[in-house]
Design a protein around this motif. Structure first.
Motif, PDB file in Angstrom:
ATOM      1  N   ILE A 166     -41.176 -49.506  13.551  1.00 46.17           N
ATOM      2  CA  ILE A 166     -40.735 -49.846  12.189  1.00 46.17           C
ATOM      3  C   ILE A 166     -40.416 -48.577  11.402  1.00 46.17           C
ATOM      4  CG2 ILE A 166     -41.469 -50.879   9.998  1.00 46.17           C
ATOM      5  CD1 ILE A 166     -43.209 -52.825  11.742  1.00 46.17           C
ATOM      6  N   PHE A 167     -41.277 -47.577  11.503  1.00 49.58           N
ATOM      7  CA  PHE A 167     -41.089 -46.319  10.781  1.00 49.58           C
ATOM      8  C   PHE A 167     -39.752 -45.660  11.136  1.00 49.58           C
ATOM      9  CE2 PHE A 167     -41.398 -41.670  10.738  1.00 49.58           C
ATOM     10  CZ  PHE A 167     -41.634 -41.448   9.387  1.00 49.58           C
ATOM     11  N   PHE A 168     -39.453 -45.556  12.441  1.00 45.32           N
ATOM     12  CA  PHE A 168     -38.201 -44.923  12.868  1.00 45.32           C
ATOM     13  C   PHE A 168     -36.991 -45.665  12.324  1.00 45.32           C
ATOM     14  CE2 PHE A 168     -40.748 -42.664  15.980  1.00 45.32           C
ATOM     15  CZ  PHE A 168     -40.079 -41.450  16.090  1.00 45.32           C
ATOM     16  N   HIS A 169     -37.041 -46.983  12.322  1.00 50.82           N
ATOM     17  CA  HIS A 169     -35.932 -47.773  11.784  1.00 50.82           C
ATOM     18  C   HIS A 169     -35.779 -47.543  10.279  1.00 50.82           C
ATOM     19  CE1 HIS A 169     -36.084 -49.794  15.651  1.00 50.82           C
ATOM     20  NE2 HIS A 169     -34.920 -50.369  15.356  1.00 50.82           N
ATOM     21  N   ASN A 170     -36.888 -47.552   9.561  1.00 47.83           N
ATOM     22  CA  ASN A 170     -36.817 -47.367   8.107  1.00 47.83           C
ATOM     23  C   ASN A 170     -36.371 -45.956   7.745  1.00 47.83           C
ATOM     24  OD1 ASN A 170     -37.491 -49.991   7.375  1.00 47.83           O
ATOM     25  ND2 ASN A 170     -39.673 -49.554   7.515  1.00 47.83           N
ATOM     26  N   GLN A 171     -36.825 -44.968   8.516  1.00 44.02           N
ATOM     27  CA  GLN A 171     -36.433 -43.583   8.262  1.00 44.02           C
ATOM     28  C   GLN A 171     -34.925 -43.413   8.441  1.00 44.02           C
ATOM     29  OE1 GLN A 171     -37.781 -40.664  11.149  1.00 44.02           O
ATOM     30  NE2 GLN A 171     -38.090 -39.165   9.529  1.00 44.02           N
ATOM     31  N   LYS A 172     -34.380 -43.939   9.528  1.00 43.75           N
ATOM     32  CA  LYS A 172     -32.939 -43.843   9.776  1.00 43.75           C
ATOM     33  C   LYS A 172     -32.171 -44.660   8.752  1.00 43.75           C
ATOM     34  CE  LYS A 172     -32.824 -41.276  13.453  1.00 43.75           C
ATOM     35  NZ  LYS A 172     -32.270 -39.950  13.465  1.00 43.75           N
ATOM     36  N   ASN A 173     -32.721 -45.805   8.345  1.00 39.78           N
ATOM     37  CA  ASN A 173     -32.071 -46.629   7.324  1.00 39.78           C
ATOM     38  C   ASN A 173     -31.984 -45.869   6.005  1.00 39.78           C
ATOM     39  OD1 ASN A 173     -30.942 -49.046   6.183  1.00 39.78           O
ATOM     40  ND2 ASN A 173     -32.926 -49.433   5.263  1.00 39.78           N
ATOM     41  N   ASP A 174     -33.053 -45.167   5.641  1.00 36.90           N
ATOM     42  CA  ASP A 174     -33.044 -44.374   4.407  1.00 36.90           C
ATOM     43  C   ASP A 174     -31.982 -43.282   4.474  1.00 36.90           C
ATOM     44  OD1 ASP A 174     -35.087 -45.931   3.447  1.00 36.90           O
ATOM     45  OD2 ASP A 174     -36.663 -44.461   3.836  1.00 36.90           O
ATOM     46  N   LEU A 175     -31.873 -42.606   5.626  1.00 36.15           N
ATOM     47  CA  LEU A 175     -30.857 -41.564   5.795  1.00 36.15           C
ATOM     48  C   LEU A 175     -29.460 -42.163   5.719  1.00 36.15           C
ATOM     49  CD1 LEU A 175     -32.436 -39.454   8.682  1.00 36.15           C
ATOM     50  CD2 LEU A 175     -32.205 -38.795   6.276  1.00 36.15           C
ATOM     51  N   LEU A 176     -29.285 -43.325   6.324  1.00 39.03           N
ATOM     52  CA  LEU A 176     -27.991 -44.009   6.300  1.00 39.03           C
ATOM     53  C   LEU A 176     -27.633 -44.400   4.864  1.00 39.03           C
ATOM     54  CD1 LEU A 176     -25.731 -45.204   8.092  1.00 39.03           C
ATOM     55  CD2 LEU A 176     -27.057 -47.302   8.177  1.00 39.03           C
ATOM     56  N   THR A 177     -28.588 -44.915   4.129  1.00 36.53           N
ATOM     57  CA  THR A 177     -28.357 -45.313   2.740  1.00 36.53           C
ATOM     58  C   THR A 177     -27.964 -44.106   1.907  1.00 36.53           C
ATOM     59  OG1 THR A 177     -29.923 -47.132   2.962  1.00 36.53           O
ATOM     60  CG2 THR A 177     -29.390 -46.428   0.727  1.00 36.53           C
ATOM     61  N   GLU A 178     -28.680 -42.988   2.074  1.00 39.06           N
ATOM     62  CA  GLU A 178     -28.351 -41.753   1.345  1.00 39.06           C
ATOM     63  C   GLU A 178     -26.936 -41.306   1.677  1.00 39.06           C
ATOM     64  OE1 GLU A 178     -30.914 -38.350   1.771  1.00 39.06           O
ATOM     65  OE2 GLU A 178     -32.670 -39.585   1.340  1.00 39.06           O
ATOM     66  N   LYS A 179     -26.590 -41.317   2.948  1.00 37.80           N
ATOM     67  CA  LYS A 179     -25.281 -40.842   3.383  1.00 37.80           C
ATOM     68  C   LYS A 179     -24.166 -41.635   2.709  1.00 37.80           C
ATOM     69  CE  LYS A 179     -22.362 -40.300   7.418  1.00 37.80           C
ATOM     70  NZ  LYS A 179     -22.155 -40.605   8.809  1.00 37.80           N
TER      71      LYS A 179
END
Length: 183
Positions: A166-179
């Motif tokens: 879950i953490f890895f998915h949320n971390q990448k999702n946050d980076l994707l959202t920022e991008k």
């Protein structure tokens, strides 16, 4: 472009999209049918580590359990049966998919983990949907206790535990959202 030859015991990213970027899943029943046909044609020949079905493309992450020629033929039969059904249902003719299905051999565990997260985040990236709630991705199946044909235990072990998954998915999702927010 020369196609990667499929080989037993290797992991692959299998993907394709509709001809000219067109729709390949016209409704939810098409997506359900695609998954049923996948099981029908390939259940014993591959292990599934992740998937996502978008309206105009799909992603599958698999490991071959059988020889490459047999699996390649099974994939071909699967995609042909799906395309024929969709063509009949929608009174259309011709190719549904772009050329041959694409395949990339995954060379290491890190790439496999990154690809699983990438595939699950497709609904966010393409449609700005909550990936956690997207019905036609394997993400929810990894969190569920329901019986599945996915390699749930193996995938969760790859991430260490469900919390890390879950953490890895949320971390990448946050980076994707920022991008996409700041570009």
């Amino acid at each position: 472009m020369e196609l990667e030859v499929l080989e037993k015991d290797n992991y692959y990213h299998i993907y394709n999209r509709g001809i000219n970027g067109g729709i390949i899943f016209f409704n939810e029943e098409n997506k359900n049918f695609f998954l049923r046909q996948l099981g029908k044609y390939l259940e014993d020949k591959i292990s599934i580590f992740g998937y996502c079905l978008m309206d105009n493309h799909y992603h599958l992450i698999v490991r071959l359990n059988d020889n490459g020629k047999e699996v390649t033929q099974a994939f071909s039969n699967f995609f042909n049966s799906y395309a024929k059904s969709i063509n009949k249902e929608n009174d259309r003719t011709g190719s549904l998919f772009e050329k041959h299905f694409k395949r990339i051999r995954l060379e290491d565990e890190q790439y496999l983990k990154q690809l699983i997260v990438y595939v699950h985040l497709n609904p966010k990236h393409h449609l700005d949907l909550k990936f956690e709630e997207y019905k036609y991705s394997s993400y929810q199946s990894f969190l569920s206790q329901k019986e599945t044909k996915l390699e749930r235990e193996e995938v969760l072990n790859l991430f260490g535990e469900i919390e890390n998954f879950i953490f890895f998915h949320n971390q990448k999702n946050d980076l994707l959202t920022e991008k996409y927010t700041f570009e």
